[in-house]
Scaffold this motif. Structure first.
Motif, PDB file in Angstrom:
ATOM      1  N   VAL A 139     -15.868  31.829   1.360  1.00 38.54           N
ATOM      2  CA  VAL A 139     -14.432  31.306   1.332  1.00 38.54           C
ATOM      3  C   VAL A 139     -14.881  29.808   2.086  1.00 38.54           C
ATOM      4  CG1 VAL A 139     -12.161  31.401   2.099  1.00 38.54           C
ATOM      5  CG2 VAL A 139     -13.234  33.305   1.106  1.00 38.54           C
ATOM      6  N   ILE A 140     -14.495  28.728   1.736  1.00 31.89           N
ATOM      7  CA  ILE A 140     -14.213  27.371   2.267  1.00 31.89           C
ATOM      8  C   ILE A 140     -13.129  27.236   2.968  1.00 31.89           C
ATOM      9  CG2 ILE A 140     -14.979  24.879   1.891  1.00 31.89           C
ATOM     10  CD1 ILE A 140     -16.604  25.787  -0.489  1.00 31.89           C
ATOM     11  N   GLU A 141     -13.020  27.129   4.368  1.00 36.50           N
ATOM     12  CA  GLU A 141     -11.830  27.009   4.861  1.00 36.50           C
ATOM     13  C   GLU A 141     -11.250  25.499   4.952  1.00 36.50           C
ATOM     14  OE1 GLU A 141     -10.275  29.190   6.305  1.00 36.50           O
ATOM     15  OE2 GLU A 141     -11.722  30.781   6.252  1.00 36.50           O
ATOM     16  N   GLN A 142     -12.266  24.439   4.847  1.00 33.69           N
ATOM     17  CA  GLN A 142     -11.782  23.018   4.714  1.00 33.69           C
ATOM     18  C   GLN A 142     -11.840  22.719   3.423  1.00 33.69           C
ATOM     19  OE1 GLN A 142     -13.813  20.160   6.821  1.00 33.69           O
ATOM     20  NE2 GLN A 142     -12.710  18.526   6.374  1.00 33.69           N
ATOM     21  N   SER A 143     -10.606  21.861   2.729  1.00 33.75           N
ATOM     22  CA  SER A 143     -10.628  21.628   1.411  1.00 33.75           C
ATOM     23  C   SER A 143     -11.312  20.363   1.147  1.00 33.75           C
ATOM     24  CB  SER A 143      -9.074  21.515   1.093  1.00 33.75           C
ATOM     25  OG  SER A 143      -9.051  21.033  -0.322  1.00 33.75           O
ATOM     26  N   ALA A 144     -12.638  20.670   0.347  1.00 26.77           N
ATOM     27  CA  ALA A 144     -13.516  19.594  -0.138  1.00 26.77           C
ATOM     28  C   ALA A 144     -12.688  18.683  -1.150  1.00 26.77           C
ATOM     29  CB  ALA A 144     -14.743  20.157  -0.614  1.00 26.77           C
ATOM     30  N   THR A 145     -11.726  19.296  -1.871  1.00 23.94           N
ATOM     31  CA  THR A 145     -11.081  18.643  -2.883  1.00 23.94           C
ATOM     32  C   THR A 145     -10.414  17.447  -2.212  1.00 23.94           C
ATOM     33  OG1 THR A 145     -11.126  20.719  -4.331  1.00 23.94           O
ATOM     34  CG2 THR A 145      -9.638  18.648  -4.790  1.00 23.94           C
ATOM     35  N   GLU A 146      -9.681  17.846  -1.033  1.00 25.21           N
ATOM     36  CA  GLU A 146      -8.555  16.959  -0.303  1.00 25.21           C
ATOM     37  C   GLU A 146      -9.662  15.742   0.306  1.00 25.21           C
ATOM     38  OE1 GLU A 146      -6.439  18.941   2.402  1.00 25.21           O
ATOM     39  OE2 GLU A 146      -5.194  19.665   0.770  1.00 25.21           O
ATOM     40  N   SER A 149       0.783  -1.099  -0.004  1.00 24.62           N
ATOM     41  CA  SER A 149      -0.215   0.126   0.061  1.00 24.62           C
ATOM     42  C   SER A 149       0.823   1.162  -0.144  1.00 24.62           C
ATOM     43  CB  SER A 149      -0.829   0.035   1.227  1.00 24.62           C
ATOM     44  OG  SER A 149      -1.687  -1.258   1.075  1.00 24.62           O
ATOM     45  N   PRO A 150       1.040   1.936  -1.156  1.00 21.32           N
ATOM     46  CA  PRO A 150       2.018   3.009  -1.021  1.00 21.32           C
ATOM     47  C   PRO A 150       1.369   4.112  -0.232  1.00 21.32           C
ATOM     48  CG  PRO A 150       1.362   2.193  -3.277  1.00 21.32           C
ATOM     49  CD  PRO A 150       0.581   1.414  -2.549  1.00 21.32           C
ATOM     50  N   LYS A 151       2.055   4.940   0.281  1.00 21.88           N
ATOM     51  CA  LYS A 151       1.733   6.049   1.282  1.00 21.88           C
ATOM     52  C   LYS A 151       1.696   7.277   0.315  1.00 21.88           C
ATOM     53  CE  LYS A 151       3.477   6.473   5.270  1.00 21.88           C
ATOM     54  NZ  LYS A 151       4.499   6.576   6.252  1.00 21.88           N
ATOM     55  N   VAL A 152       0.551   8.178   0.394  1.00 24.52           N
ATOM     56  CA  VAL A 152       0.282   9.021  -0.168  1.00 24.52           C
ATOM     57  C   VAL A 152      -0.088  10.558   0.359  1.00 24.52           C
ATOM     58  CG1 VAL A 152      -1.205   9.875  -2.303  1.00 24.52           C
ATOM     59  CG2 VAL A 152      -0.740   7.563  -2.027  1.00 24.52           C
ATOM     60  N   ILE A 153       0.603  11.564  -0.134  1.00 22.31           N
ATOM     61  CA  ILE A 153       0.205  12.920   0.491  1.00 22.31           C
ATOM     62  C   ILE A 153      -0.735  13.510  -0.796  1.00 22.31           C
ATOM     63  CG2 ILE A 153       1.075  14.883   1.093  1.00 22.31           C
ATOM     64  CD1 ILE A 153       3.396  13.794   2.454  1.00 22.31           C
ATOM     65  N   ILE A 154      -1.793  13.971  -0.015  1.00 18.03           N
ATOM     66  CA  ILE A 154      -2.948  14.726  -0.848  1.00 18.03           C
ATOM     67  C   ILE A 154      -2.925  16.213  -0.464  1.00 18.03           C
ATOM     68  CG2 ILE A 154      -5.155  15.138  -1.421  1.00 18.03           C
ATOM     69  CD1 ILE A 154      -5.510  12.093  -1.213  1.00 18.03           C
ATOM     70  N   LEU A 155      -2.455  17.129  -1.337  1.00 21.46           N
ATOM     71  CA  LEU A 155      -1.965  18.438  -0.840  1.00 21.46           C
ATOM     72  C   LEU A 155      -2.762  19.339  -2.101  1.00 21.46           C
ATOM     73  CD1 LEU A 155      -1.145  21.008   0.715  1.00 21.46           C
ATOM     74  CD2 LEU A 155       1.201  20.467  -0.366  1.00 21.46           C
ATOM     75  N   VAL A 156      -3.905  19.809  -2.053  1.00 24.30           N
ATOM     76  CA  VAL A 156      -4.534  20.635  -3.067  1.00 24.30           C
ATOM     77  C   VAL A 156      -5.001  22.018  -2.198  1.00 24.30           C
ATOM     78  CG1 VAL A 156      -6.353  20.612  -4.830  1.00 24.30           C
ATOM     79  CG2 VAL A 156      -5.305  18.510  -4.128  1.00 24.30           C
ATOM     80  N   THR A 157      -4.717  23.194  -2.855  1.00 19.02           N
ATOM     81  CA  THR A 157      -5.130  24.436  -2.391  1.00 19.02           C
ATOM     82  C   THR A 157      -6.367  24.472  -3.042  1.00 19.02           C
ATOM     83  OG1 THR A 157      -3.769  25.533  -4.278  1.00 19.02           O
ATOM     84  CG2 THR A 157      -2.847  25.213  -2.066  1.00 19.02           C
ATOM     85  N   GLU A 158      -7.157  25.384  -2.189  1.00 19.25           N
ATOM     86  CA  GLU A 158      -8.638  25.805  -2.605  1.00 19.25           C
ATOM     87  C   GLU A 158      -9.077  27.142  -2.800  1.00 19.25           C
ATOM     88  OE1 GLU A 158     -12.464  23.994  -0.819  1.00 19.25           O
ATOM     89  OE2 GLU A 158     -11.527  22.244  -2.131  1.00 19.25           O
ATOM     90  N   ALA A 159      -9.542  27.941  -3.737  1.00 20.65           N
ATOM     91  CA  ALA A 159     -10.073  29.425  -3.679  1.00 20.65           C
ATOM     92  C   ALA A 159     -11.480  29.330  -4.186  1.00 20.65           C
ATOM     93  CB  ALA A 159      -9.309  30.208  -4.324  1.00 20.65           C
ATOM     94  N   THR A 160     -12.368  29.948  -3.468  1.00 21.45           N
ATOM     95  CA  THR A 160     -13.876  29.896  -3.635  1.00 21.45           C
ATOM     96  C   THR A 160     -14.303  31.256  -3.409  1.00 21.45           C
ATOM     97  OG1 THR A 160     -14.225  27.618  -2.880  1.00 21.45           O
ATOM     98  CG2 THR A 160     -16.226  28.890  -3.285  1.00 21.45           C
ATOM     99  N   THR A 161     -14.736  32.175  -4.439  1.00 19.21           N
ATOM    100  CA  THR A 161     -15.451  33.297  -4.634  1.00 19.21           C
ATOM    101  C   THR A 161     -16.807  33.476  -5.044  1.00 19.21           C
ATOM    102  OG1 THR A 161     -14.781  33.949  -6.804  1.00 19.21           O
ATOM    103  CG2 THR A 161     -12.958  34.216  -5.115  1.00 19.21           C
ATOM    104  N   ALA A 162     -17.247  34.641  -4.740  1.00 18.86           N
ATOM    105  CA  ALA A 162     -18.655  34.629  -5.162  1.00 18.86           C
ATOM    106  C   ALA A 162     -18.975  34.861  -6.550  1.00 18.86           C
ATOM    107  CB  ALA A 162     -19.289  36.111  -4.583  1.00 18.86           C
ATOM    108  N   GLY A 163     -17.780  35.020  -7.539  1.00 15.58           N
ATOM    109  CA  GLY A 163     -17.869  35.135  -9.039  1.00 15.58           C
ATOM    110  C   GLY A 163     -18.119  36.462  -9.326  1.00 15.58           C
TER     111      GLY A 163
END
Length: 357
Positions: free
Chosen positions: A121-128, A45-59
């Protein structure tokens, strides 16, 4: 126009049996990945790090409803009337150096503007969260984001692939999934808010910094809440990205250093250099004696390096882990030439085979 509509309905009613109606669309079945169909998971089982920055605006979209625009204009007019009334009162009773009122007025203006244009602004990364779920369910070991807080700072400041690969290697991770997500509001109508998200991802091997997979995928979402619509859009894009990453990574005939069971990183490099392949053969309708006979027949092949067998108690389905050179097709073809074995091949894929005795 009414007569034309009525006539059209009559014609369609008469010809309804001759009109081809397409079948309803079936939901897309998402493929599940595990050690059976993923090359990266067969030896560990490979060890994986998931690191994705996220920016959400009102558009940049504006509300299309007249009520919203009217309410905004009414608030602005009420604010101007209040300011004019304050000036009149000050002119009657004399001006005083009252900084508190000035501060209050400024705060009122800021609050009025923020109520309309305040970004979400969403603080927690939903992508991760979504990517982590897919990788964990497949069998990968995913490092908790709190553990690599320093790595997150590096990604936010520089985003250098070499720095992230070096940091991940120090933490014992074989792969880093990194990238960025942007999401913004696109339209508001009928009380529903629609949002679009775009996700750009790279999968990097920490051993040498090579890019294993990369892609950019967009997705949409709609909800009465703008924050929830943004998260739905991100979730949809992340699910499609996870499917792409799994399909891409699991189809690659590679082995990441340090993922083999009970071995070392050097052993993995040696195995890759010799060009050996791991094939798992599922043998149905067997007992221990028959499974041993199949394992012995496979061991006689000069290309086979090692064979391990497994038969759970009370089961008639055994498994053979075969380390060999060459392809899986060649291994099964050679096994079929054994005169004492009578079996039927029910499936052959890259690194996977199924036979029934």
């Amino acid at each position: 126009m009414q007569k034309a509509i009525i006539k059209s309905v009559e014609l369609m009613a008469d010809e309804k049996d001759k009109i081809d109606i397409p079948e309803p669309l079936k939901p897309k079945v998402k493929k599940q990945y595990n050690a059976q169909n993923c090359t990266l998971l067969r030896s560990g089982s490979p060890k994986v790090i998931i690191l994705v920055t996220e920016a959400t605006t009102a558009g940049t979209a504006r509300d299309n409803t007249t009520t919203t625009d009217m309410n905004r204009r009414e608030r602005e007019m009420a604010l101007r009337e209040r300011e004019a009334t304050v000036e009149i009162v000050k002119g009657i009773f004399g001006r005083r150096n009252d900084n508190s009122n000035k501060t209050e007025n400024q705060a009122s203006r800021q609050t009025s503007a923020s109520a309309v244009y305040k970004p979400v602004v969403i603080e927690q990364s939903a992508t991760e969260t979504e990517l982590t779920r897919h990788f964990v369910e497949a069998g990968f070991r995913v490092v908790d984001p709190k553990v690599y807080s320093r790595l997150r700072q590096v990604a936010d400041s520089t985003g250098d692939v070499g720095d992230m690969a070096a940091m991940g290697l120090k933490m014992g991770a074989q792969m880093i999934i990194t990238g960025q997500t942007i999401s913004e509001r696109t339209n508001v109508q009928g009380g529903m808010t629609s949002c679009r998200a775009r996700l750009e991802i790279k999968a990097i091997a920490t051993e040498d910094g090579s890019i294993l997979a990369t892609n950019a995928i967009a997705g949409g979402g709609i909800d009465v809440s703008e924050a929830v619509a943004n998260k739905i859009a991100i979730k949809n894009a992340s699910e499609n990205m996870a499917q792409y990453l799994m399909e891409r990574l699991c189809s690659m005939n590679i082995q990441l250093a340090g993922t083999e069971r009970g071995g070392s990183s050097a052993a993995a490099k040696t195995q890759g250099a010799t060009g050996t392949t791991m094939t798992e053969i599922t043998v149905s309708n067997v007992n221990y004696a028959k499974l041993t006979a199949v394992a012995n027949a496979i061991s006689k092949n000069s290309k086979v390096k090692n064979v391990q067998k497994k038969l759970p108690a009370g089961s008639t389905e055994g498994k053979l882990q075969v380390e060999h050179t060459g392809s899986t097709d060649e291994l099964i073809d050679a096994l079929g030439k054994a005169p004492a074995l009578k079996f039927e091949v029910t499936g052959v894929d890259n690194g996977i085979a199924s036979i029934t005795m």
